[in-house]
Design a protein around this motif. Structure first.
Motif, short mmCIF file in Angstrom:
data_model
loop_
_atom_site.label_atom_id
_atom_site.label_comp_id
_atom_site.label_asym_id
_atom_site.label_seq_id
_atom_site.Cartn_x
_atom_site.Cartn_y
_atom_site.Cartn_z
N THR A 299 0.82 -1.21 0.00
CA THR A 299 0.00 0.00 0.00
C THR A 299 0.86 1.26 0.00
OG1 THR A 299 -1.56 -1.28 1.31
CG2 THR A 299 -2.02 1.05 1.07
N HIS A 329 -8.20 1.14 2.73
CA HIS A 329 -7.22 1.90 1.96
C HIS A 329 -7.48 3.39 2.09
CE1 HIS A 329 -4.94 -1.17 0.12
NE2 HIS A 329 -5.87 -1.64 -0.68
N ASP A 393 -6.00 -3.44 -6.63
CA ASP A 393 -5.48 -4.23 -5.51
C ASP A 393 -6.16 -5.60 -5.49
OD1 ASP A 393 -4.09 -4.91 -3.25
OD2 ASP A 393 -5.46 -3.91 -1.87
N GLY A 547 -6.17 -8.35 2.79
CA GLY A 547 -5.92 -6.97 3.15
C GLY A 547 -6.25 -6.44 4.53
MG MG Z 1 -2.92 -4.89 0.90
#
Ligand code: MG
Ligand code: ADP
Length: 691
Positions: A299, A329, A393, A547
Motif C-alpha cells: 500500500t 485503503h 489491488d 488486506g
Molecule cells: Mg494490501
C-alpha cells in the motif's frame, strides 16, 4: 477417390485408408472430419514400452510395467460369491498371473496369444507373481513399427485404440508431407526447431522420449510464438495510438512524498518504487504487477505512485475488490495525506447518490486527485479530466480487456496491479497481456514470525486454552470457517461456530461475526469495532482473507482447512503476521494426512508466499483464478504453462526479436505466420490489420 485430388488435406475422413462411412461418423463426433483434422489430432498420452521390465526383475510392492502374452483364462466364483477372472500370462520362460474381481468384461478383452502391457504392483504368491487389477494395454504385433513409444488417443464409440492408431498412422504416412511449413527454414534452424512434417510424424509415433520432446516442442513453441506475437503486436499498436502522461520524478517531489510516511520505506519498497517511477516517466503506458507477500507493504508503494501522479496534476484511482478493503485503503491514505493539499474521495456501491454526484463532478472538473473505491468505479461511467494512474489491488480478474475501458481519446493511464498471491511468471507473460513484474520480497522491519500448526481433533481444548491466554494478554484473534450457512452439509458454519464458542471455550470474551452476505454497512461496523479493539475475536468466513490490517490480532483458528486453497490459506495467515507480536495459526481439518493433503502440509512448512504460490500452481494448475478463458484469450491447445515455462520464455524472446527487425511482420517469409496470428488473436486483441 470421388474426384478428390489424391492428396488434399481436406480429403474427407471417410475416404481415408481404414476409415469408411461408419468410422467416419464416429470420427466426426470428436471433430475429425478431414485428413488435416486427423493429422493434428495429437495423442492424449504415450505409453513408453521401453520402461517395461523383464519378469525376472520384479520386486514386491514396486509398480512396474511388463510386456506379456496371454496364455489362458480361468473364470470362477470365490467363496464369497464374487466373480473372479484369473489370467495366466507369459514372457518367454517366466509366468505371471493377473486377477480381476467382479470385472467379467475383462474376459472379452483378453484372448490367448494377445500381447498386452500390464502395469501395476506385483505381489509374490508362492513361486509366482500376481497382479491384482493391473492396468492393461492391448498391443498389436505391428504396434511399434518405429519405436518403443506408443501413442494413446482419445477415443469415441466405434473405434478402438489400435484402430485409431492405425488410422492416424496411415494418414501421417500419406499426408504429413502435404502440410505447408509456416516458419521459414532459417528461422527453424535458428530456434533449433523441427520442420512441421518431421514434428508431425514424430509426435504420432516417436522413436524415443527425446524425439517426442523435440516434436512436441515444435508445436508448443509455435502456439506460444503466435500468442506472444499477438500480444506484442497489440502492444505496438497501443504505443502508436495510445499515449500515457509522462510523470517525471524529482528530488523535490520525492522528498515531499517521503515526508508523509510515518516510517522509512524498506529497500524492497524503494526498489519497487524506483521501477514504477521509471515507467511513469515514459509516455508508454505502464503495465506492471506489484507482487508482495501479505504485509510486505504494497500500500505504501501504491501511495507513493499515486502521490507522484497527483504532483503532476493528474488523477489516480485505487480499486479494491471489496468495500471493506476500499474503506481501509481510504483510511490509510487519509492519515497519510492529512497534512497535504491532496483531495481524495471514496466511491463504492453504497455511496449515497448525492455524494456520488459530487464525486463525479470533481472527477470531471479535475479537482479530485485520488479516487479510492471498488469495481463500482469502472461501472460508473466516470469522465476523468486527467487520469494518469490506475491501481488495482488484489484483483486477478482484471485482465487484458477490462483495461481498455479506462482509456480516453487516445490517452491511456498507467496501470499497476497489486497482489499478494504471486502470479507465476508464465501467467504474467500470457493471460495478463505481458505484465512487467516488481516484487517486494522482504517484510518491513520488526515483523514477528507466524507459527502454523496442523492440529488433530483431540488437541482442540489445548488450542482454545492457548487462544484464550493470548486474548487475556491483550491480543485479538480470528476464527475462520469456510461457509456462512450449513447448507445441509455437516460443517461448522461461521454462525454455528460463533454460537459454540460463545457458549463454550471463548465464553469470557467479546466475539463478533463477519461474513460476505452481510450488508456492507454492517461489515464496516464490525470491522471498525474490531480495529478499535472493542471486539476481541472475529468469527469470519474467508472475507477477511485479503488486506485486513489489524496489527494487534495475532491468533487464528482455521476450521475445515481442507476446503481452502493454498494461496487462500496463506492470505488468511497474513492477517496475524502484522504487528510486533509473533502470530499463531492453528488449522483443523477433516483430513490432515500428509499424503492426502500435501497442500496443508506445505502450508505448515513454509511461510514464503512466492514458494507457496508456485507450489499451488503445480498442484492445481492455473485453475479458476488464472484460467485463460476468464481473461478473454483463446485457450492454449498444446502448450501447458506449467510444463512449458522455458519454451514460453524463448517464444517471447523470439517474438520480440522478430518484431524489432520487422515491426508489422511484413516479411513475406512470415506471411503464413502473420495470418495465423491475426486469425487467432486479431479479434480478441483488437489488432487492426493495416496492410
Ligand atoms: Mg494490501
Ligand atoms: P500489504 O502488502 O499486505 O498490502 P500493507 O501495505 O497493508 O501490506 O502493510 C502492512 C503493514 O505494514 C501496515 O500496517 C503498514 O503500515 C506497515 N508498513 C508498511 N511499510 C512499512 C515500513 N517500511 N516500515 C514499517 N511498517 C511498514
Amino acid at each position: 477417390m470421388d474426384g478428390q485430388p489424391a492428396k488434399s488435406l481436406t480429403t474427407p475422413a471417410q475416404f481415408l485408408k481404414g476409415v469408411g462411412p461408419d468410422r467416419a461418423k464416429s470420427l466426426e463426433r470428436i471433430g475429425l472430419a478431414t485428413a488435416r483434422d486427423i493429422l493434428f489430432f495429437f495423442p492424449r498420452d504415450y505409453l513408453d514400452l521401453s520402461e517395461r521390465q523383464p519378469l525376472s526383475e520384479l520386486s514386491e510392492d514396486h509398480a512396474v510395467s511388463v510386456l506379456v502374452e496371454v496364455v489362458e483364462l480361468e473364470q470362477r466364483r470365490t467363496r464369497t460369491g464374487k466373480s473372479m477372472l484369473g489370467v495366466l500370462m507369459r514372457q518367454g520362460p517366466d509366468f505371471v498371473r493377473a486377477l480381476w474381481f467382479n470385472q467379467s468384461y475383462m474376459k472379452d478383452k483378453l484372448q490367448p496369444g494377445q500381447s498386452v502391457m500390464l502395469s501395476g504392483t506385483p505381489k509374490r504368491r508362492g513361486i509366482n507373481w500376481e497382479f491384482v487389477h493391473p492396468r492393461v494395454t492391448l498391443l498389436e504385433t505391428d504396434d511399434c513399427p518405429r519405436g518403443e513409444i506408443l501413442p494413446v488417443y482419445s477415443l469415441t464409440e466405434g473405434i478402438k485404440q489400435h484402430e485409431m492408431r492405425r488410422i492416424v498412422s496411415a494418414v501421417v504416412e500419406e499426408y504429413a508431407t502435404e502440410v505447408p511449413e509456416v516458419l521459414p527454414m532459417a528461422f527453424l534452424d535458428e530456434e533449433d526447431l523441427w520442420p512441421i512434417q518431421q514434428a508431425l510424424t514424430e509426435v504420432h509415433s516417436p522413436s524415443t522420449q527425446a524425439d517426442l520432446n523435440k516434436a512436441r516442442e515444435r508445436f508448443v513453441f509455435q502456439e506460444l510464438l503466435v500468442m506472444q506475437l499477438g500480444l506484442a503486436l497489440r502492444q505496438q499498436q497501443l504505443l502508436a495510438t495510445q499515449n500515457a502522461p509522462s510523470l517525471e520524478n524529482s528530488e523535490k517531489i520525492d522528498a515531499r512524498i517521503r515526508r508523509l510516511f510515518p516510517f522509512e520505506l524498506t529497500d524492497a519498497q524503494n526498489q519497487a518504487i524506483k521501477e514504477i517511477a521509471t515507467d511513469l516517466q515514459q509516455s508508454i503506458p505502464m503495465n506492471r504487477l506489484l507482487q508482495g507477500d501479505v504485509g510486505s507493504g504494497k500500500t505504501a508503494v501504491a501511495a507513493y505512485a499515486m502521490l507522484l501522479t497527483v504532483a503532476h496534476g493528474h488523477q489516480a484511482v485505487l480499486m479494491a475488490p471489496t468495500e471493506v478493503l476500499a474503506k481501509q485503503h481510504f483510511n490509510t491514505l487519509q492519515s497519510l495525506i492529512a497534512n497535504s493539499q491532496v483531495s481524495m474521495r471514496l466511491l463504492t456501491g453504497s455511496t449515497p447518490a448525492a455524494e456520488r454526484r459530487e464525486t463525479l463532478a470533481k472527477v470531471q472538473d479535475g479537482s479530485l486527485g485520488i479516487l479510492v473505491g471498488t469495481q463500482a468505479i469502472i461501472h460508473s461511467d466516470l469522465d476523468f479530466q486527467k487520469l494518469g494512474l490506475v491501481i488495482i489491488d488484489e484483483q486477478h480478474k482484471f485482465g487484458v480487456l477490462q483495461r481498455a475501458m479506462l482509456r480516453k481519446d487516445g490517452i491511456m493511464p498507467h496501470y499497476l496491479v497489486m497482489t499478494a498471491t504471486p502470479i507465476p511468471r508464465t501467467m504474467a507473460m500470457t493471460v495478463f497481456g505481458d505484465l512487467e513484474v516488481s516484487a517486494i520480497r522482504d517484510l518491513p522491519p520488526g515483523r514477528q514470525p507466524v507459527h502454523t500448526y496442523l492440529a488433530q481433533e483431540d488437541q482442540r481444548d489445548k488450542w482454545w486454552d492457548f487462544f484464550s491466554r493470548k486474548l487475556r494478554e491483550g491480543r485479538q484473534g480470528f476464527v475462520i470457517s469456510p461457509l456462512v450457512h450449513d447448507d445441509a452439509e455437516e460443517i461448522a458454519s461461521a454462525e454455528a461456530c460463533l454460537e459454540n464458542l460463545t457458549n463454550g471455550p471463548l465464553a469470557d470474551f467479546r466475539l463478533d461475526l463477519l461474513h460476505g452476505k452481510m450488508p456492507s454497512a454492517t461489515k464496516l461496523h464490525v470491522m471498525e469495532r474490531f480495529e478499535q479493539g472493542e471486539t476481541q475475536v472475529l468469527v469470519a468466513t474467508s472475507v477477511v482473507e485479503v488486506g485486513i490490517d489489524v496489527p494487534n490480532a495475532n491468533v487464528m483458528t482455521i476450521e475445515h482447512g481442507e476446503r481452502f486453497g493454498l494461496a487462500q490459506l496463506h492470505q488468511l495467515r497474513g492477517r496475524v503476521g502484522r504487528g510486533s507480536h509473533p502470530g499463531f495459526v492453528c488449522v483443523f481439518s477433516s483430513n490432515n494426512d500428509e499424503e492426502e493433503n500435501p497442500r496443508l502440509q506445505a502450508f505448515a512448512d513454509s511461510t514464503d508466499g512466492f514458494e507457496l504460490s508456485e507450489l499451488d500452481f503445480a498442484l492445481r494448475g492455473p485453475g479458476e483464478l488464472f484460467g485463460t478463458r476468464q481473461h478473454g484469450l483463446p485457450p492454449l491447445m498444446v502448450a501447458d504453462l506449467r510444463r512449458d515455462a522455458a519454451t514460453l520464455e524463448r517464444a517471447r524472446h523470439s517474438a520480440r526479436k522478430l518484431l524489432a527487425l520487422d515491426p508489422g511482420l511484413r516479411n513475406p517469409d512470415f506471411s503464413r505466420l502473420r495470418t495465423m496470428v491475426l486469425k487467432r488473436y486479431g479479434t480478441v486483441l483488437e489488432l487492426s490489420d493495416v496492410s
